[in-house]
Design an enzyme around this catalytic site. Sequence first.
Site, PDB file in Angstrom:
ATOM      1  N   ASP A 131       0.858  -1.172   0.000  1.00 20.81           N
ATOM      2  CA  ASP A 131       0.000   0.000   0.000  1.00 20.81           C
ATOM      3  C   ASP A 131       0.902   1.230   0.000  1.00 20.81           C
ATOM      4  O   ASP A 131       2.106   1.146   0.273  1.00 20.81           O
ATOM      5  CB  ASP A 131      -0.941  -0.016   1.207  1.00 20.81           C
ATOM      6  CG  ASP A 131      -2.279   0.640   0.899  1.00 20.81           C
ATOM      7  OD1 ASP A 131      -2.302   1.544   0.046  1.00 20.81           O
ATOM      8  OD2 ASP A 131      -3.291   0.257   1.511  1.00 20.81           O
ATOM      9  N   TRP A 132       0.327   2.376  -0.282  1.00 22.19           N
ATOM     10  CA  TRP A 132       1.118   3.571  -0.579  1.00 22.19           C
ATOM     11  C   TRP A 132       1.782   4.148   0.674  1.00 22.19           C
ATOM     12  O   TRP A 132       1.137   4.428   1.671  1.00 22.19           O
ATOM     13  CB  TRP A 132       0.220   4.605  -1.246  1.00 22.19           C
ATOM     14  CG  TRP A 132       0.344   4.612  -2.745  1.00 22.19           C
ATOM     15  CD1 TRP A 132       0.636   5.687  -3.539  1.00 22.19           C
ATOM     16  CD2 TRP A 132       0.202   3.508  -3.646  1.00 22.19           C
ATOM     17  NE1 TRP A 132       0.685   5.304  -4.873  1.00 22.19           N
ATOM     18  CE2 TRP A 132       0.429   3.975  -4.955  1.00 22.19           C
ATOM     19  CE3 TRP A 132      -0.076   2.151  -3.480  1.00 22.19           C
ATOM     20  CZ2 TRP A 132       0.369   3.156  -6.088  1.00 22.19           C
ATOM     21  CZ3 TRP A 132      -0.128   1.324  -4.597  1.00 22.19           C
ATOM     22  CH2 TRP A 132       0.098   1.836  -5.874  1.00 22.19           C
TER      23      TRP A 132
END
Length: 772
Positions: A393-394
Amino acid sequence: MRKNLFFVWMLVFMTSCQAQNQNDFVIVGNKDGATLGYSPNSGVKIITKDGLKFKDLNRNGQLDAYEDWRLSTDVRANDLAKRMSVEQIAGLMLYSAHQAIPSASGGFGAGTYNGKPFPVSGANSWDLSDLQKAFLKDDNLRHVLITTVESPVVAARWNNAMQAFVEGLGLGIPCNTSTDPRHSKNVNAEFNAGAGGAISIWPDGLAMAATFDPNIVRQFGDIASQEYRALGIGTALSPQIDLGTEPRWFRIMSTFGESPALATDMARAYVDGFQTSTGAAEIKDGWGYQSVNAMSKHWPSGGAEEGGRDAHWAFGKFSVFPGNNFQTHLKPFTEGAFKLDGKTQMTSAIMPYYTITYNQAADGTNYANGFSKYMITDLLRGKYGYDGVVCTDWGITADEGKTPTDFAGKPWGVEKLSVAERHYYTIMAGVDQFGGNNAKGPVLEAYQMGVKENGTSFMRNRFEQSAVRLLRNIFRLGLFENPYLNPEESARIVGNPEFMKAGYEAQLKSVILLKNKQHVLPMTGKKTVYIPKIYFPAVTNWWGKTTEGKDDYPVDLNLVKKYYNVTENPDEADFSLVFVTNPHANADGGGYDKKDRESGGTGYVPISLQYRPYTATDAREKSIAAGDPVIDPTITNRSYKGKTTTVVNTKDLDVILETKAKMKNKPVIVVVSALRPMVFNEFESSVDGIVLHFSVSNQAVLDIVSGKNEPSGLLPVQMPANMSTVEKQFEDVPFDMVCHKDTEGNTYDFAFGLNWKGVIKDARTEKYGMKK
């Protein structure tokens, strides 16, 4: 629905071997073979062999295996991976931060053009920004996440400019562009920042789940993938298939609800719809020119957040399993996304969530999922045999903020490590790609750490392993042969009337009728309606921007006038429609209050699902998980027992009750736009009808209220009787709340919904309604 529109323009070129100029690129056909597209400015030439044409991507004058479209994806990917330098593979392992087209002048998605903000730069909307040129050339990045686009034509032309740019670099590897979900009505977070615009609008998450129909999800995938490919998008950062067992978690809105059976079937249908190409569009094994890689998220499920707090922030980093129900949370992945009905077999990519899946790793560690060797290598790849791409995920490798509420890095469990060390931990855990990282430097540092610990041969093989996985997802889409788009065709495909109609019909099927006292609905005919204004509270959005509070109408009155006469005087009205939203906190979803911390408390407060102030008398005495070695090392208990919180839109309840008083004995219908479950006992007994939807269009709601369409939606989650049952339920267990029972004797349980005849009982409720 057949996938055919996007492929129409390509067929023209497949019937001839003559080169055809398409503005900035050239199309070359092969009879009974691949259609090629290349930029005349990239230096790429066409090679002819055995009477067929191929692109000389590395410009060496000979046909290499990765350039030969006749060979299998695995052969081509392995050949190319071996040709790549460590620096090139490091770039392939990057996934960009969010990119708007054109870039914004400031704030989220900001960028410059020749050093100037876009409005004063003289650049075209489709030109590459300075940042984009830098990360594509200097960092070898080939995976770009886009958000807003000015128009489909601009998106197509930007795609062509980007693909021409990278085609002339190194080995000529094309870009794989991605998007978060963009077919929903609203933009309210970083993870749906591209939503809306000129594209078909569909129900999303809980709204789609409310249809209880996987066939609609499959249809959506078929259509959305055509629109995505017409925008140049090859990867969907979706579906979100976390099991929605924690009602306070604000990201429950994007899940398919709390039923393992329903969520599993929806996940399978979604991925099949996005990934499958058929007929002339198919290249091989279901993959082709209309396929979009589905990055299913979030492994192994983020749906059991303690207290409902979300892991985008330090205060919500833990998911917990007091009901020992971890295995159930895996089912939408292991039984759905990994066991497709279509030929692509399984989802091509996986995104782990930010959470520390607390005390569930057999190796005894408590690292966030993206850093956990147990969660990625042992469980996902080992036990379940998954060999696709795993992308973080970012922002998980970046440093966290100074306080728990700062929206910054999310290195949960490895907070004290350096940025480069976090990259190394992630690689050794079995992850292939870093979401939100534009720079190759930390990846190369991680490589050197691995060389020092394991030797050059080991790390080279490890990098090539990830490269092959990443390259497969580009080869499968036909992007190495032709990554270019016809902008005029893109404009005709994206948001065309057929697709818009299908999306709207799905919205209608997602609307739920909860209460219909004495069959007050539908309100047919040209009646007169009173619609009160509501107070839109001052809120701070996802990116820290605060809006001022105001009183305003919650619906476009011009739209309402197409159905009814509208009056500002309740005495003149035949009935009232009160439009409200579910009780909610600020954009972070709630659960932490800076003021509480500043006044000597821990900062942890309840998340409320009711309008009036709520005191958490039934909360846990001691939280299951706690701790952050950087920002709150002294706090070992995140309990909020005895604390009080009030939602930001508490005045919605005042409007409902005041409208009831003004209307006297005339019907009052409440329309709730919800993003998660809520408590109805504060007003249900005072009103005649309740229509619930999960953020679809008001037009769909009015088509139901007016009787133009009959309601058929069903609750994909339970609606709690009170906050006490919310506190007593387990975050990881579905169907464990006492549900609200209304004055008509109906219980707002999973799979409940009304049509004009009464409680819906059909094939859907028979299949899913027994709380499976």
